[in-house]
Scaffold this motif. Sequence first.
Motif, mmCIF file in Angstrom:
data_model
loop_
_atom_site.group_PDB
_atom_site.id
_atom_site.type_symbol
_atom_site.label_atom_id
_atom_site.label_comp_id
_atom_site.label_asym_id
_atom_site.label_seq_id
_atom_site.Cartn_x
_atom_site.Cartn_y
_atom_site.Cartn_z
ATOM 1 N N ASN A 186 0.835 -1.196 0.000
ATOM 2 C CA ASN A 186 0.000 0.000 0.000
ATOM 3 C C ASN A 186 0.871 1.247 0.000
ATOM 4 O OD1 ASN A 186 -2.823 -1.149 0.455
ATOM 5 N ND2 ASN A 186 -1.706 -2.037 2.174
ATOM 6 N N ILE A 187 0.442 2.264 -0.757
ATOM 7 C CA ILE A 187 1.099 3.560 -0.694
ATOM 8 C C ILE A 187 0.042 4.638 -0.531
ATOM 9 C CG2 ILE A 187 3.133 2.869 -2.011
ATOM 10 C CD1 ILE A 187 1.981 4.176 -4.457
ATOM 11 N N LEU A 188 0.457 5.722 0.067
ATOM 12 C CA LEU A 188 -0.436 6.832 0.368
ATOM 13 C C LEU A 188 0.018 8.057 -0.390
ATOM 14 C CD1 LEU A 188 -2.762 7.649 2.500
ATOM 15 C CD2 LEU A 188 -0.874 8.663 3.789
ATOM 16 N N ILE A 189 -0.935 8.841 -0.905
ATOM 17 C CA ILE A 189 -0.596 10.154 -1.452
ATOM 18 C C ILE A 189 -1.315 11.210 -0.625
ATOM 19 C CG2 ILE A 189 -0.171 9.318 -3.799
ATOM 20 C CD1 ILE A 189 -2.919 10.516 -4.582
ATOM 21 N N ILE B 173 4.075 7.736 -0.377
ATOM 22 C CA ILE B 173 4.730 7.155 0.791
ATOM 23 C C ILE B 173 4.268 5.715 1.006
ATOM 24 C CG2 ILE B 173 5.109 7.421 3.271
ATOM 25 C CD1 ILE B 173 4.274 10.349 2.940
ATOM 26 N N PRO B 174 5.196 4.764 1.197
ATOM 27 C CA PRO B 174 4.795 3.399 1.559
ATOM 28 C C PRO B 174 4.174 3.382 2.962
ATOM 29 C CG PRO B 174 7.058 3.460 0.732
ATOM 30 C CD PRO B 174 6.646 4.874 0.988
ATOM 31 N N VAL B 175 3.050 2.696 3.113
ATOM 32 C CA VAL B 175 2.370 2.660 4.405
ATOM 33 C C VAL B 175 1.898 1.246 4.736
ATOM 34 C CG1 VAL B 175 1.598 5.066 4.392
ATOM 35 C CG2 VAL B 175 0.158 3.300 3.333
ATOM 36 N N GLN B 176 1.667 1.059 6.019
ATOM 37 C CA GLN B 176 1.049 -0.163 6.526
ATOM 38 C C GLN B 176 -0.417 0.143 6.807
ATOM 39 O OE1 GLN B 176 2.395 -3.397 7.386
ATOM 40 N NE2 GLN B 176 0.248 -3.902 7.722
ATOM 41 N N ARG B 177 -1.319 -0.611 6.192
ATOM 42 C CA ARG B 177 -2.745 -0.409 6.428
ATOM 43 C C ARG B 177 -3.260 -1.507 7.351
ATOM 44 N NH1 ARG B 177 -7.818 -2.057 2.750
ATOM 45 N NH2 ARG B 177 -9.427 -0.683 3.659
ATOM 46 N N ARG B 178 -3.855 -1.090 8.457
ATOM 47 C CA ARG B 178 -4.486 -2.050 9.366
ATOM 48 C C ARG B 178 -5.991 -1.959 9.160
ATOM 49 N NH1 ARG B 178 -0.234 -3.791 12.053
ATOM 50 N NH2 ARG B 178 1.467 -2.331 12.484
ATOM 51 N N VAL B 179 -6.628 -3.108 9.055
ATOM 52 C CA VAL B 179 -8.028 -3.126 8.643
ATOM 53 C C VAL B 179 -8.928 -3.758 9.697
ATOM 54 C CG1 VAL B 179 -7.404 -3.216 6.210
ATOM 55 C CG2 VAL B 179 -7.813 -5.352 7.446
ATOM 56 N N GLY B 180 -10.194 -3.352 9.639
ATOM 57 C CA GLY B 180 -11.261 -3.997 10.379
ATOM 58 C C GLY B 180 -12.248 -4.566 9.375
ATOM 59 N N GLU B 181 -13.212 -5.304 9.863
ATOM 60 C CA GLU B 181 -14.185 -5.932 8.967
ATOM 61 C C GLU B 181 -15.602 -5.643 9.426
ATOM 62 O OE1 GLU B 181 -13.256 -10.061 8.873
ATOM 63 O OE2 GLU B 181 -11.593 -9.822 7.455
ATOM 64 N N THR B 182 -16.473 -5.451 8.469
ATOM 65 C CA THR B 182 -17.894 -5.290 8.739
ATOM 66 C C THR B 182 -18.667 -5.958 7.607
ATOM 67 O OG1 THR B 182 -19.628 -3.679 9.264
ATOM 68 C CG2 THR B 182 -18.085 -3.085 7.502
ATOM 69 N N TYR B 183 -19.982 -5.880 7.662
ATOM 70 C CA TYR B 183 -20.816 -6.502 6.629
ATOM 71 C C TYR B 183 -21.755 -5.450 6.039
ATOM 72 C CZ TYR B 183 -19.203 -11.006 8.344
ATOM 73 O OH TYR B 183 -18.408 -12.074 8.702
ATOM 74 N N ASN B 184 -21.918 -5.499 4.722
ATOM 75 C CA ASN B 184 -22.827 -4.559 4.069
ATOM 76 C C ASN B 184 -24.249 -5.105 4.085
ATOM 77 O OD1 ASN B 184 -22.933 -6.504 2.060
ATOM 78 N ND2 ASN B 184 -21.614 -5.392 0.642
ATOM 79 N N TYR B 185 -25.156 -4.417 3.402
ATOM 80 C CA TYR B 185 -26.569 -4.811 3.419
ATOM 81 C C TYR B 185 -26.806 -6.179 2.792
ATOM 82 C CZ TYR B 185 -26.462 -3.305 -1.474
ATOM 83 O OH TYR B 185 -26.152 -3.165 -2.798
#
Length: 458
Positions: A345-348, A407-419
Amino acid sequence: MKIKLFVLGLSLGISILSGCNDDLTQVGTGIQPENDRPLVYADTFYMKAKTVQTDSVYARTIYGSLGEIYDPLYGNLKSDFMCQFYCPENYRFKYTPHEGRIDSVEFSLYYSRSWTGDSLTPMRAQIYEVTTPLARDFYTNIDPEQFCDMQKSLGMQIYTARNLSVSDSLWNATNSNGVQSYQPNITIRMPKEVGQRFYDATIQTPEVFTDQNTFNQFFPGIYVTNTYGTGNILNIESAQMKIFYKYTVKGSADQDSLVYANEIFSATSEVIQLNRFKNTDISHLLKPNDSIAYLKSPAGVYTLLTIPAQDIASIIQGRIVSNVPFSLKALPQEGWKYAFEPPKNILILPKDSIDTFFKNNNVENSVTSYLGSYIQSTRTYSFGNIAKLIKAHMENSPSKDLEICVIPVQRRVGETYNYSYQKVEYTVAIENYLKPSGVKLRIDKDAMTMRVTTIEYK
């Protein structure tokens, strides 16, 4: 008859297409009043890019990095860290050591299996006592010699990432959930006097354990570094100091028995950990180049893009910026052994927002910051529509071009459910990427083309 219909249809299509314009298109004119007809414009601009060196990055984390590695393209990287230990308020030993004596002290580093480099190259970890309390400064260019007595080592240990003294059956063992149960670690024997100092203080000066601040003054922490070997960097997941001793237990026959116990002090999120990264041999990455820009982590080099916002503002003349699709293209990775992988992942984000973004624990908002994930099949980072970023800049700084950092980044994620009850990931944290990585970005004219779609209502 069919041929005549085809020719008639083809002629009608050609007449319609001949009325279109690459620069100006009317949309929905047949159903809107004359004064409300929107005019859609598409203009082409060109970005500029260059590679910029970064002295340090903000890295507030409980994860460490240890080792040294050389890459023929991205140069040499050395990683080490200093850490404090968490201490409960009014801490005391669980038991009274037999005759008030400590038997031994160990310092253990637990690391993940996702190391970088050769798993069998011999390395040496060495530890020093921190003698000056650590400052809450999480930038990665800190100088450990300002905090430690480098003439007094607390211990050292030769290791390889794949510990050959651990059998394959133990190394590959899994629990009932299929997760590997063995945690790779490096254990360093420390002078038992360190543990004795801890116990004696609980008896003689117990006030040093009143709270975390008083404990940090008593024992500021440990510096962990690599003093031998190159070719591997470990990702440290946790660090612990263990104090071993024996205590006396009365038996059923009124006989005394000695039982083993230990006290554990851990580096946790409640205390400070400072990571240091030292990059060398990267000057060639900074030379002027009109075809390639580089990204290297951790704390190596990043790409600075200049978007011609002044030219855009002067040409669109107040139109509404509607669509600016944005992506970055990468070149193939190197083919040698242990070559760095591209960051996932990279960030701008604007150059002047870097410091506050990471300090404030922000995540991408698709307004002033955008996240792009690497697509291996196309070697592309895609960020979607960055029209809001362009618009916000032109409103706030119309007389300046827009400088954005990649910039190179570390993305930490959570999870949810859509409709539809489908699992959806969302970002819970973005941090500077602290693992070794590198990628070459294309900055030739074709790759730096920016298509800006705007709308004007007449």
